[in-house]
Design a protein around this motif. Structure first.
Motif, mmCIF file in Angstrom:
data_model
loop_
_atom_site.group_PDB
_atom_site.id
_atom_site.type_symbol
_atom_site.label_atom_id
_atom_site.label_comp_id
_atom_site.label_asym_id
_atom_site.label_seq_id
_atom_site.Cartn_x
_atom_site.Cartn_y
_atom_site.Cartn_z
ATOM 1 N N GLN A 157 1.511 -1.098 0.165
ATOM 2 C CA GLN A 157 0.263 -0.242 0.392
ATOM 3 C C GLN A 157 0.986 1.260 0.271
ATOM 4 N N THR A 158 2.002 0.782 1.120
ATOM 5 C CA THR A 158 2.691 2.844 0.396
ATOM 6 C C THR A 158 3.500 2.737 -0.183
ATOM 7 N N GLN A 159 4.210 1.209 -0.874
ATOM 8 C CA GLN A 159 4.915 2.009 -2.738
ATOM 9 C C GLN A 159 3.549 2.167 -3.713
ATOM 10 N N GLN A 160 2.223 1.927 -3.302
ATOM 11 C CA GLN A 160 0.952 2.546 -4.126
ATOM 12 C C GLN A 160 0.669 3.737 -3.466
ATOM 13 N N GLU A 161 1.431 4.017 -2.549
ATOM 14 C CA GLU A 161 0.178 5.579 -2.556
ATOM 15 C C GLU A 161 1.651 6.447 -3.079
ATOM 16 N N ILE A 162 2.391 6.429 -3.142
ATOM 17 C CA ILE A 162 4.232 6.660 -3.815
ATOM 18 C C ILE A 162 4.181 6.848 -4.675
ATOM 19 N N GLY A 163 3.990 6.148 -5.017
ATOM 20 C CA GLY A 163 4.010 5.386 -7.231
ATOM 21 C C GLY A 163 5.125 6.005 -7.395
ATOM 22 N N LEU A 164 5.081 6.951 -9.015
ATOM 23 C CA LEU A 164 6.341 7.112 -9.492
ATOM 24 C C LEU A 164 6.365 8.741 -8.608
ATOM 25 N N ALA A 165 6.034 9.041 -7.809
ATOM 26 C CA ALA A 165 6.298 10.843 -7.864
ATOM 27 C C ALA A 165 7.604 10.702 -6.344
ATOM 28 N N LYS A 166 7.978 9.240 -6.362
ATOM 29 C CA LYS A 166 9.813 9.281 -5.920
ATOM 30 C C LYS A 166 10.794 9.664 -6.509
ATOM 31 N N TYR A 167 10.007 9.797 -7.873
ATOM 32 C CA TYR A 167 11.374 10.014 -9.385
ATOM 33 C C TYR A 167 11.271 11.538 -9.568
ATOM 34 N N SER A 168 11.825 11.689 -10.228
ATOM 35 C CA SER A 168 11.752 13.389 -10.676
ATOM 36 C C SER A 168 11.661 12.892 -12.371
ATOM 37 N N LYS A 169 12.044 12.075 -13.181
ATOM 38 C CA LYS A 169 11.374 12.463 -13.959
ATOM 39 C C LYS A 169 11.916 10.202 -14.368
ATOM 40 N N ILE A 170 11.561 9.837 -15.556
ATOM 41 C CA ILE A 170 11.425 8.470 -15.956
ATOM 42 C C ILE A 170 11.294 8.057 -17.403
ATOM 43 N N ALA A 227 7.748 2.006 -16.373
ATOM 44 C CA ALA A 227 7.211 2.097 -16.402
ATOM 45 C C ALA A 227 6.512 1.531 -14.733
ATOM 46 N N MET A 228 5.705 1.900 -14.230
ATOM 47 C CA MET A 228 5.801 1.406 -12.583
ATOM 48 C C MET A 228 4.165 0.749 -12.856
ATOM 49 N N TYR A 229 3.487 -0.408 -12.105
ATOM 50 C CA TYR A 229 3.061 -1.438 -12.386
ATOM 51 C C TYR A 229 2.094 -1.996 -10.546
ATOM 52 N N PHE A 230 1.007 -1.613 -10.718
ATOM 53 C CA PHE A 230 0.318 -1.393 -9.827
ATOM 54 C C PHE A 230 -0.588 -2.849 -9.570
ATOM 55 N N PRO A 231 -0.190 -4.023 -9.312
ATOM 56 C CA PRO A 231 -1.604 -5.272 -9.159
ATOM 57 C C PRO A 231 -1.919 -5.030 -7.994
ATOM 58 N N PHE A 232 -3.289 -5.160 -7.963
ATOM 59 C CA PHE A 232 -5.031 -5.523 -6.384
ATOM 60 C C PHE A 232 -5.455 -6.897 -6.672
ATOM 61 N N GLU A 290 1.442 2.706 -15.117
ATOM 62 C CA GLU A 290 1.855 4.132 -15.464
ATOM 63 C C GLU A 290 2.778 4.595 -16.418
ATOM 64 N N ILE A 291 2.777 5.251 -17.688
ATOM 65 C CA ILE A 291 3.857 5.676 -18.130
ATOM 66 C C ILE A 291 4.455 6.831 -18.206
ATOM 67 N N SER A 292 5.396 6.607 -19.421
ATOM 68 C CA SER A 292 5.749 8.733 -19.634
ATOM 69 C C SER A 292 4.719 8.803 -20.420
ATOM 70 N N ALA A 293 4.264 10.560 -20.186
ATOM 71 C CA ALA A 293 3.136 10.491 -20.795
ATOM 72 C C ALA A 293 3.225 10.910 -22.030
ATOM 73 N N GLY A 294 2.211 10.560 -23.710
ATOM 74 C CA GLY A 294 2.613 11.058 -24.285
ATOM 75 C C GLY A 294 2.393 9.438 -25.346
ATOM 76 N N LEU A 295 2.637 8.443 -24.223
ATOM 77 C CA LEU A 295 3.612 7.312 -24.964
ATOM 78 C C LEU A 295 2.104 6.122 -25.542
ATOM 79 N N SER A 296 1.062 6.245 -24.785
ATOM 80 C CA SER A 296 -0.206 5.409 -25.287
ATOM 81 C C SER A 296 -0.630 6.299 -26.606
ATOM 82 N N THR A 297 -0.638 7.558 -26.397
ATOM 83 C CA THR A 297 -1.463 8.486 -27.528
ATOM 84 C C THR A 297 0.078 7.706 -28.938
#
Length: 145
Positions: free
Chosen positions: A45-58, A63-68, A124-131
């Motif tokens: 849960q802690t890893q999921q709450e922080i997510g990619l916020a721990k990075y200044s860029k990727i 990507a970050m993967y969140f399994p539930f 979660e991936i870098s912005a714009g890549l899905s398009t």
């Protein structure tokens, strides 16, 4: 002595290449439409709450993967984020919702992103890549870890 140096050099090169191959083949990955991402899995849960916020860029291939544990309408925010991302909601290895170019926001509580149906994971991936890569609802997502 002159004959041993080239042998030692060749051995070092072989060991280095083996290490690189080992590192590349033993990292968790996500693959969508032939595009490969090396993933970090947010299990707790802690890893999921922080997510990619721990990075200044990727990097673009990261990507970050969140399994539930069960499908639900999981909400995602941009708390603490310093860069935009694409949020891809997944159920049964298929994309169900994509939010492209989600911006980092100081008023994150007013911007919670939820899928159109219950999901069992999120990528979660870098912005714009899905398009750029043409990802769409129904695309298959292969996760390996």
């Amino acid at each position: 002595m002159k004959k041993i140096f080239p042998l030692i050099l060749i051995c070092c090169i072989i060991i280095f290449l083996a290490y690189i191959i080992y590192e590349r083949t033993n990292k968790p990955t996500a693959k969508i439409n032939g595009h490969l991402f090396f993933i970090e899995v947010a299990k707790t849960q802690t890893q999921q709450e922080i997510g990619l916020a721990k990075y200044s860029k990727i990097e673009k291939n990261f990507a970050m993967y969140f399994p539930f544990t069960y499908p639900d309408y999981y909400g995602f925010w941009m708390k603490g984020m310093r860069f935009p991302i694409d949020i891809i909601f997944i159920r049964n290895k298929r994309i169900v919702t994509i939010f492209p170019n989600v911006l980092a926001r100081w008023d994150y509580q007013n911007y919670i992103y939820k899928p159109t149906q219950p999901v069992d994971s999120v990528l979660e991936i870098s912005a714009g890549l899905s398009t750029k890569y043409g990802f769409k609802t129904g695309d298959n997502v292969i996760i390996s870890y």
